[in-house]
Design an enzyme around this catalytic site. Structure first.
Site, short mmCIF file in Angstrom:
data_model
loop_
_atom_site.label_atom_id
_atom_site.label_comp_id
_atom_site.label_asym_id
_atom_site.label_seq_id
_atom_site.Cartn_x
_atom_site.Cartn_y
_atom_site.Cartn_z
CB VAL A 155 -0.86 0.02 1.36
CG1 VAL A 155 -1.88 1.40 1.33
CG2 VAL A 155 -1.77 -1.31 1.27
N PRO A 156 1.16 1.79 -1.20
CG PRO A 156 1.02 2.64 -3.39
CD PRO A 156 0.55 1.40 -2.41
CB CYS A 157 2.09 5.22 2.51
SG CYS A 157 3.32 4.41 3.38
CG HIS A 158 6.56 4.68 -1.50
ND1 HIS A 158 5.94 3.33 -1.55
CD2 HIS A 158 6.83 4.62 -2.97
CE1 HIS A 158 5.95 2.74 -2.43
NE2 HIS A 158 6.33 3.46 -3.48
NE ARG A 159 3.36 4.03 -6.14
CZ ARG A 159 2.99 2.76 -6.49
NH1 ARG A 159 1.64 2.72 -6.42
NH2 ARG A 159 3.74 1.60 -6.77
#
Length: 193
Positions: A155-159
């Site tokens: 779940v790409p919270c780095h985006r």
């Protein structure tokens, strides 16, 4: 060659899984940033622990919040490790893994589900995530949801970036966030990135 103890442990794990005594399977996986702790339930991937997080604390939290029947079972997480390896090699642009969302709820879960839909190589702002979760003014709460994401990377919270493009924070640290965004082609490799 496996020792008798190793063989007994494998039999125990297999029997626990067969008899429904395994509620949370976990394993570690290598990453370019250090070891990851991976955990999944019958529903799907429930936890990705980053290298800067204490694996024992994460396992204790899973035992408390999901089930005390937590067992190291690497074979149960083979597909997760395979997809993560492909992602880190730049050969996978979306994960196709079932997810268990139970470690988040309410607004935080709505934010994380919105983040899960951000395409590879793209970013969104915390404001956009708050809006998609139903409250455009809850920008700090959207940031908090990112910070408490139990399934980072997948779940790409780095985006998620600050309005204007500043990186903001990241549970794995800003160098990791920068490296992930470079991997996805969002940031240049140059010194100004």
């Amino acid at each position: 060659m496996k020792t008798a103890t190793d063989q007994a442990i494998e039999r125990f794990r297999a029997r626990a899984a067969e008899e429904g005594l395994l509620d949370v399977a976990y394993a570690t996986a290598d990453s370019p940033f250090g070891p990851l702790l991976l955990a999944q339930t019958k529903r799907g991937l429930v936890r990705v622990g980053l290298p800067n997080q204490d694996p024992d604390e994460l396992l204790d939290d899973l035992a408390e919040r999901v089930s005390p029947r937590v067992l190291e079972a690497p074979a149960e997480l083979d597909e997760v490790r395979r997809e993560l390896d492909l992602y880190f090699e730049g050969k996978l642009d979306h994960f196709d893994l079932p997810l268990d969302w139970r470690l988040s709820s309410g607004f935080r879960q709505r934010v994380l589900r919105a983040i899960d839909r951000i395409p590879y190589g793209q970013t969104r702002s915390y404001t956009e995530m708050a809006r998609k979760a139903g409250n455009e003014r809850a920008v700090r709460a959207a940031g908090s949801a990112c910070g408490s994401n139990p399934i980072p990377l997948v779940v790409p919270c780095h985006r998620v970036l600050r309005t204007g493009g500043a990186l903001g924070g990241y549970g794995g640290g800003l160098p990791m966030k920068q490296a992930l965004l470079k991997l996805e082609g969002v940031l240049d490799e140059g010194p100004g990135a």
